[in-house]
Design a protein around this motif. Structure first.
Motif, short mmCIF file in Angstrom:
data_model
loop_
_atom_site.label_atom_id
_atom_site.label_comp_id
_atom_site.label_asym_id
_atom_site.label_seq_id
_atom_site.Cartn_x
_atom_site.Cartn_y
_atom_site.Cartn_z
N ASP A 1 0.80 -1.22 0.00
CA ASP A 1 0.00 0.00 0.00
C ASP A 1 0.84 1.28 0.00
N ARG A 2 2.15 1.15 -0.24
CA ARG A 2 2.98 2.35 -0.30
C ARG A 2 2.98 2.92 -1.71
N ALA A 3 2.99 4.24 -1.79
CA ALA A 3 2.96 4.93 -3.08
C ALA A 3 4.34 4.86 -3.72
N VAL A 4 4.57 3.81 -4.50
CA VAL A 4 5.89 3.58 -5.10
C VAL A 4 5.84 3.65 -6.62
N LEU A 5 4.87 3.00 -7.24
CA LEU A 5 4.81 2.93 -8.69
C LEU A 5 3.56 3.64 -9.21
N LEU B 1 15.26 -4.22 0.20
CA LEU B 1 16.55 -4.86 0.45
C LEU B 1 17.70 -3.88 0.25
N LEU B 2 17.51 -2.95 -0.68
CA LEU B 2 18.52 -1.93 -0.93
C LEU B 2 18.51 -0.83 0.13
N GLY B 3 17.48 -0.82 0.98
CA GLY B 3 17.49 0.08 2.13
C GLY B 3 16.72 1.37 1.99
N ARG B 4 16.05 1.58 0.85
CA ARG B 4 15.29 2.82 0.73
C ARG B 4 14.25 2.71 -0.39
N GLU B 5 13.20 3.48 -0.20
CA GLU B 5 12.21 3.67 -1.25
C GLU B 5 11.99 5.16 -1.42
N ASN B 6 11.88 5.62 -2.65
CA ASN B 6 11.44 6.98 -2.89
C ASN B 6 9.94 6.93 -3.07
N LEU B 7 9.21 7.48 -2.09
CA LEU B 7 7.76 7.42 -2.13
C LEU B 7 7.19 8.60 -2.89
N ILE B 8 6.13 8.33 -3.64
CA ILE B 8 5.41 9.39 -4.35
C ILE B 8 4.59 10.18 -3.33
N THR B 9 4.62 11.50 -3.43
CA THR B 9 3.93 12.34 -2.45
C THR B 9 2.41 12.25 -2.57
N ARG B 10 1.74 12.66 -1.50
CA ARG B 10 0.29 12.66 -1.48
C ARG B 10 -0.28 13.52 -2.61
N GLN B 11 0.36 14.66 -2.86
CA GLN B 11 -0.11 15.54 -3.93
C GLN B 11 -0.03 14.86 -5.29
N GLN C 1 -0.18 4.69 1.48
CA GLN C 1 0.80 5.35 2.33
C GLN C 1 1.65 6.29 1.47
N ALA C 2 1.37 7.60 1.58
CA ALA C 2 2.08 8.59 0.78
C ALA C 2 2.36 9.82 1.64
N PRO C 3 3.61 10.29 1.69
CA PRO C 3 3.95 11.45 2.51
C PRO C 3 3.47 12.75 1.86
N SER C 4 3.11 13.71 2.68
CA SER C 4 2.75 15.03 2.16
C SER C 4 4.01 15.86 2.04
N ALA C 5 4.05 16.72 1.06
CA ALA C 5 5.18 17.62 0.85
C ALA C 5 4.67 19.05 0.91
N VAL D 1 9.72 11.52 -2.12
CA VAL D 1 10.30 11.73 -0.80
C VAL D 1 11.08 10.48 -0.41
N PRO D 2 12.39 10.61 -0.10
CA PRO D 2 13.18 9.44 0.31
C PRO D 2 12.60 8.80 1.57
N ASN D 3 12.54 7.51 1.58
CA ASN D 3 12.01 6.76 2.70
C ASN D 3 13.02 5.67 3.04
N PHE D 4 13.85 5.92 4.06
CA PHE D 4 14.93 5.00 4.39
C PHE D 4 14.41 3.87 5.28
N ILE D 5 14.96 2.68 5.09
CA ILE D 5 14.47 1.50 5.78
C ILE D 5 15.62 0.84 6.52
#
Length: 292
Positions: free
Chosen positions: A112-116, A189-199, A242-246, A255-259
């Motif tokens: 459910d994360r805004a990735v693609l 596994l690579l340790g991060r996702e760049n999430l697409i913003t809510r907007q 799940q999308a961060p607001s900017a 928005v970088p999302n480190f894991i």
């Protein structure tokens, strides 16, 4: 070729593709399509989906009564019937066990994360229906919570379910879920996702009409409050993403999302650690177990 014979051939082809892609093994998985207003064409039980023939299919009514066929219908027929009862627009249902997506289902991690962008415009998000014993009335009850708002979902510790306006559309959504799961796994596994913003998510949702994509429900306007307040018996009427607001003035769309190593604690770019309600609950449960 009649409509029925065409649909029988299509089921055989989709079953062959599912088996070739290793979405099913042995006799796992099941497929059904509407055959007119009050009948269904369905795969039989105890048959490998990669080696079916058109004559193996069963015809049932919408109550599950077998009307035609030498073999009995799938043991998970109740799940299919539940979908058709609540989604008159659905013409086909596909259930399989794609390995990566099923891994997410076993781990209890929804997709459910805004990735693609492509997933956001086609499926929206892919939730997890709570665990239910296969082939029992528990399974349709678990599916009922999400089927009105989603065309695809994970089944906890079981597999995935997709629906569509025709058989191949339902099958392609299964491909999309597994492809999304593979990409998500690699990024984590690579340790991060760049999430697409809510907007940007809102902008992508607006493009559905331009692409001719019909969604059963819109993306929730306020996912965190919906997720936290949702009761296990509530029926989902929107899709949680799940999308961060900017900041509106920033123009930022990713928005970088480190894991961390566990894949749950996520220090964002401003150095703060942010958790979803689901992740916080998992941490609390883990802490309680360690105290015993």
């Amino acid at each position: 070729m009649t409509l029925e014979s065409s649909l029988r051939a299509d089921i055989v082809e989709v079953g062959r593709r599912m088996y070739a892609r290793e979405y099913t093994d042995a006799n796992a998985g099941n497929i059904s399509v509407r055959l007119g207003a009050d009948r269904l064409l369905m795969t039989p039980k105890n048959v490998c989906k990669g080696f079916m023939t058109p004559d193996m299919m069963c015809i049932t009514d919408l109550d599950g009564k077998k009307l035609q066929g030498d073999l009995d219908p799938s043991t998970e027929m109740l799940m299919h019937l539940e979908v058709y009862r609540h989604r008159p627009d659905v013409q086909a249902v596909v259930h399989a066990h794609p390995p990566t997506a099923t891994g997410f289902a076993v781990a209890g991690i929804p997709l459910d994360r805004a990735v693609l962008a492509e997933v956001l415009t086609t499926l929206g998000s892919i939730p997890i229906a709570e665990y239910a014993t296969p082939s029992t009335s528990e399974l349709p009850e678990a599916v009922r919570k999400y089927i009105r708002a989603h065309d695809g979902m994970l089944l906890a510790n079981h597999g995935a379910l997709t629906v569509g306006p025709d058989l191949f559309a339902a099958y392609y959504k299964m491909e999309t879920i597994e492809h999304f799961a593979k990409i998500s796994l690699v990024a984590r596994l690579l340790g991060r996702e760049n999430l697409i913003t809510r907007q940007e998510v809102d902008r992508l949702q607006g493009l559905r009409g331009m692409y001719g994509i019909k969604s059963p429900a819109p993306i929730c306007a306020d996912p965190p409050s919906v997720d936290i307040g949702a009761d296990a018996g509530d029926i989902a009427d929107c899709q949680i993403v799940q999308a961060p607001s900017a900041p509106s003035s920033s123009g930022t769309r990713l928005v970088p999302n480190f894991i961390d190593g566990r894949g749950s604690i996520r220090p964002d770019g401003d150095g703060q650690i942010r958790l979803t309600y689901r992740e916080l609950s998992a941490l609390i449960e883990d802490a309680i177990r360690n105290l015993r």
